[in-house]
Design a protein around this motif. Structure first.
Motif, PDB file in Angstrom:
ATOM      1  N   LEU A 149       7.331  11.538   2.029  1.00 31.16           N
ATOM      2  CA  LEU A 149       5.886  11.278   2.042  1.00 31.16           C
ATOM      3  C   LEU A 149       5.128  12.449   2.657  1.00 31.16           C
ATOM      4  O   LEU A 149       4.037  12.278   3.198  1.00 31.16           O
ATOM      5  CB  LEU A 149       5.594   9.998   2.839  1.00 31.16           C
ATOM      6  N   GLU A 150       5.714  13.633   2.556  1.00 31.83           N
ATOM      7  CA  GLU A 150       5.117  14.793   3.210  1.00 31.83           C
ATOM      8  C   GLU A 150       3.875  15.294   2.491  1.00 31.83           C
ATOM      9  O   GLU A 150       2.997  15.895   3.089  1.00 31.83           O
ATOM     10  CB  GLU A 150       6.151  15.917   3.312  1.00 31.83           C
ATOM     11  N   ALA A 156       2.729  10.043  -4.477  1.00 27.41           N
ATOM     12  CA  ALA A 156       2.483   9.582  -5.851  1.00 27.41           C
ATOM     13  C   ALA A 156       3.792   9.237  -6.549  1.00 27.41           C
ATOM     14  O   ALA A 156       3.867   8.252  -7.303  1.00 27.41           O
ATOM     15  CB  ALA A 156       1.719  10.653  -6.626  1.00 27.41           C
ATOM     16  N   GLU A 157       4.841  10.035  -6.317  1.00 26.34           N
ATOM     17  CA  GLU A 157       6.141   9.750  -6.920  1.00 26.34           C
ATOM     18  C   GLU A 157       6.719   8.431  -6.398  1.00 26.34           C
ATOM     19  O   GLU A 157       7.291   7.639  -7.156  1.00 26.34           O
ATOM     20  CB  GLU A 157       7.116  10.901  -6.641  1.00 26.34           C
ATOM     21  N   VAL A 158       6.560   8.207  -5.103  1.00 29.43           N
ATOM     22  CA  VAL A 158       7.064   6.953  -4.530  1.00 29.43           C
ATOM     23  C   VAL A 158       6.282   5.763  -5.092  1.00 29.43           C
ATOM     24  O   VAL A 158       6.861   4.723  -5.431  1.00 29.43           O
ATOM     25  CB  VAL A 158       6.965   6.996  -2.988  1.00 29.43           C
ATOM     26  N   THR A 204       9.169   3.884   4.635  1.00 28.02           N
ATOM     27  CA  THR A 204       7.723   4.093   4.751  1.00 28.02           C
ATOM     28  C   THR A 204       7.214   3.669   6.120  1.00 28.02           C
ATOM     29  O   THR A 204       6.411   4.373   6.756  1.00 28.02           O
ATOM     30  CB  THR A 204       6.988   3.310   3.649  1.00 28.02           C
ATOM     31  N   SER A 205       7.668   2.480   6.588  1.00 30.69           N
ATOM     32  CA  SER A 205       7.205   1.996   7.890  1.00 30.69           C
ATOM     33  C   SER A 205       7.677   2.911   9.012  1.00 30.69           C
ATOM     34  O   SER A 205       6.931   3.170   9.970  1.00 30.69           O
ATOM     35  CB  SER A 205       7.699   0.566   8.122  1.00 30.69           C
ATOM     36  N   ALA A 206       8.925   3.417   8.906  1.00 34.21           N
ATOM     37  CA  ALA A 206       9.414   4.341   9.929  1.00 34.21           C
ATOM     38  C   ALA A 206       8.611   5.635   9.938  1.00 34.21           C
ATOM     39  O   ALA A 206       8.265   6.169  11.006  1.00 34.21           O
ATOM     40  CB  ALA A 206      10.896   4.635   9.687  1.00 34.21           C
ATOM     41  N   HIS A 207       8.288   6.153   8.743  1.00 38.12           N
ATOM     42  CA  HIS A 207       7.491   7.384   8.645  1.00 38.12           C
ATOM     43  C   HIS A 207       6.090   7.152   9.205  1.00 38.12           C
ATOM     44  O   HIS A 207       5.551   7.982   9.964  1.00 38.12           O
ATOM     45  CB  HIS A 207       7.421   7.813   7.177  1.00 38.12           C
ATOM     46  N   MET A 208       5.511   5.982   8.866  1.00 43.12           N
ATOM     47  CA  MET A 208       4.163   5.668   9.326  1.00 43.12           C
ATOM     48  C   MET A 208       4.142   5.482  10.844  1.00 43.12           C
ATOM     49  O   MET A 208       3.243   5.994  11.533  1.00 43.12           O
ATOM     50  CB  MET A 208       3.673   4.396   8.633  1.00 43.12           C
ATOM     51  N   LYS A 209       5.124   4.771  11.391  1.00 40.94           N
ATOM     52  CA  LYS A 209       5.159   4.549  12.834  1.00 40.94           C
ATOM     53  C   LYS A 209       5.330   5.854  13.590  1.00 40.94           C
ATOM     54  O   LYS A 209       4.669   6.090  14.617  1.00 40.94           O
ATOM     55  CB  LYS A 209       6.298   3.584  13.172  1.00 40.94           C
TER      56      LYS A 209
END
Length: 646
Positions: A149-150, A156-158, A204-209
């Protein structure tokens, strides 16, 4: 008649046959010139004729045998051939039966093969179609394995992969695959979808947190101005907006997604919210230390943090659920657990501010209650809204601090005597505080002041009633006395205020009066009049169940002997029973003023007399009870009046 005719016909036929035989015999005798009387001659002649006939038959048979021998041989030979033919036909018939069975078996087998072939064709076609439906979208595994998600392109791909996953999951639950829902292959693909969606959600949640935690700690560690902090906070909002489309796409796949990401966001934002609240509390701390209007600092703390939290929940409602700003309150109620995690830091800092200010001047809790009450008026659902719950916790702490101060102040005034008295200090607080609340809320607009006062009064009375009930429950031996004394005092203290204030105050004065009546009835049930009251209430319950007064003497516990034994003490010496009750109540209620005791005694009088009026009316309606008791209701009321007057 018909039977007679048949008998005549039968006799005529028999007679005709006899005549025929006689005529034949006469003709025979005449032909051979034999007299009917020469029986021996006739018998001899008959035997000779029989011998001649038998000889002729034997000769004829011998002659005939010469001619039938070749025929017999032919017949024997033919019979032999027929037996052989029969054996051959039997063998052939067996072969035909076997052939027939084989033919039937072949035909059945051919039919089965045709059916199997047709079914196999359909099965192959169905399985081919099913395999096409069960085939996961291309590139889905690659998108999960190379998750990133960089950049916006990565996101967009995800999202594209999640959209494919959503369509595939809907395909698995569609009409085509519904008949095969229990198949292992279908279940495996459903589990595959769950596993893939869980992987994406967790990553996603780990990246967001991680990103939000870093941003929050950077803001906390910086010594920024409020304006700069607001800029940094907005940059965090922009970061969250980048996740919004992905969260929305994942929410279409997994229902728990919104709650999960909201929990992650609230967990990351809690330290930042508490930091902001702590900065505002530091102003309260400085004001308390310097004696520089801590009330103004508290009001600024409540209003500023409240507005910031409302704005933040508006943002969460719009970002996570695409709701409008007007739905933020509903959003806070729906996600109450997550909101409590988000607002918990603010609530704790708010309580710290309350403790600091109340330590300086406990009476400042009164205007602070007004501030929190006015702020909480904007809450629609005050029971489930986490923000309203935080303000409610603040109000509860303010009341506890205020009542603690007043309780200690009252205890110091009364000394050790307060320990023995059933009267609680809390019952004097409403009458003491209501004028102060009115004064503190005076500056509010009328449309805000009345609801705020009502909310504050309600909390005040709830606290007072809870204190009385708690004290009564903690002392079961004096529980009824505690209730009677305190509710009577509360009603007396508020009578003047209730005459000019409508709404909540008048409502709780009525509640105190009703609670006192209930306590009086419980108290009297354990007095000397208890058995008589038990009889009256028992008869009343029987009548209410549909039993007539005439049938009462025959009901369990309602017989004349049972009633007489229960009423014996009262009937034998009613005035002594009244005087004994007065002495007991005077001792228990000695902390009440004479006027208030007279009011309580009058209420007890009416309670007992009304039950005796009912009891007398019931006993008179049934002759089985005989004479009614000698103590008439009017006389009983006079006894109560004389006892208190003496």
């Amino acid at each position: 008649m018909e039977g007679k005719r048949e008998a005549e016909t039968s006799a005529t036929a028999h007679k005709g046959r006899s005549m025929g035989r006689e005529q034949g015999l006469d003709a025979y005798l005449k032909a051979h010139n034999v007299d009917i009387g020469a029986v021996a001659t006739l018998e001899k002649r008959e035997q000779n004729e029989i011998y001649e006939l038998e000889a002729q038959k034997v000769f004829a048979l011998l002659e005939r045998a010469k001619h039938t021998e070749p025929l017999k041989e032919a017949f024997d030979e033919c019979e032999t051939h027929l037996a052989e033919l029969e054996d051959w036909l039997s063998v052939f018939s067996g072969k035909l039966s076997t052939m027939r069975e084989d033919i039937n078996t072949i035909e059945e087998r051919n039919s089965e093969l045709e059916t199997s072939s047709r079914n196999n064709g359909i099965l192959i076609e169905t399985l081919t179609e099913l395999l096409g439906e069960l085939k996961p979208p291309s590139g889905l595994d690659a998108a999960v394995s190379t998750f990133s998600l960089e950049s916006e392109e990565d996101t967009a791909e995800v999202i594209k992969a999640v959209t494919k996953l959503k369509e595939y999951r809907l395909q698995l639950k569609g009409d085509k695959l519904e008949p095969y829902a229990s198949m292992r292959a279908v279940r495996e693909q459903q589990e595959y979808c769950t596993r893939v969606s869980s992987d994406i959600i967790n990553k996603t949640s780990a990246h967001m947190k991680s990103a939000l935690d870093d941003d929050a700690m950077n803001i906390i560690n910086k010594e920024n101005t409020v304006a700069q902090m607001r800029v940094d906070w907005n940059s965090m909002h922009e970061r969250v907006h980048k996740y919004a489309a992905l969260i929305e796409a994942l929410g279409a796949v997994e229902e728990r997604t919104v709650r999960l990401f909201l929990r992650v966001y609230c967990s990351s934002m809690n330290p930042l919210v508490r930091h902001q609240a702590s900065e505002a509390v530091s102003c309260v701390r400085v004001a308390c230390r310097e004696g520089n209007q801590p009330l103004e600092a508290f009001e600024k703390l409540v209003i500023t943090c409240f507005e910031a939290l409302v704005a933040e929940t508006d943002f969460m409602s719009e970002c996570f659920t695409k709701s409008s700003h007007g739905d933020a309150a509903r959003f806070r109620c729906k996600y109450a657990y997550e909101m409590r995690n988000f607002i918990g830091g603010f609530e704790q800092e708010l309580l710290n501010a309350v403790d600091m200010i109340s330590a300086v001047d406990p009476l400042l809790c009164v205007p602070m209650l007004g501030i929190t009450a006015q702020t909480s008026l904007s809450m629609v659902d005050r029971e489930n809204d986490a923000l309203a719950a935080a303000l409610l916790a603040c109000q509860t702490r303010l009341q506890e601090q205020l009542f603690k101060y007043l309780d200690e102040h009252k205890s110091d005034e009364h000394g050790d005597a307060a320990d023995e008295s059933p009267v609680l200090n809390e019952v004097s607080f409403p009458a003491l505080l209501i004028p102060k609340f009115e004064e503190s809320f005076e500056a509010m607009p009328d449309d805000v002041k009345k609801p705020a006062l009502d909310a504050t009064y309600r909390k005040l009375f709830e606290f007072t009633f809870s204190a009385v009930e708690r004290a009564a429950d903690d002392d079961p031996k004096r529980g009824d006395v505690i209730r009677i004394a305190n509710y009577a005092l509360l009603e007396e203290n508020l009578s003047a205020i209730a005459s000019r204030l409508e709404g909540v105050v008048k409502e709780y004065v009525g509640a105190a009066k009703e609670a006192r009546k209930i306590a009086c009835s419980a108290y009297l049930s354990s007095s000397g009049f208890g058995p008589a009251l038990d009889v009256a209430t028992h008869l009343h319950s029987k009548l209410m169940s549909g039993i007539s007064a005439v049938e009462l003497p025959f009901q369990p516990g309602c017989g004349p002997e049972s009633v007489a034994s229960m009423l014996h003490t009262i009937l034998s010496s009613p005035e002594k029973a009244v005087q004994a009750l007065h002495r007991t109540m005077s001792q228990h209620m000695r902390y009440l003023s004479p006027f208030l005791f007279a009011d309580v005694w009058s209420e007890c009088t009416e309670f007992i007399v009304s039950w005796f009026v009912f009891l007398e009316s019931v006993l008179k309606r049934s002759p089985e009870y005989g004479e009614t008791f000698a103590c008439l209701p009017e006389g009983l009321r006079d006894m109560f009046t004389r006892s208190n007057r003496a």
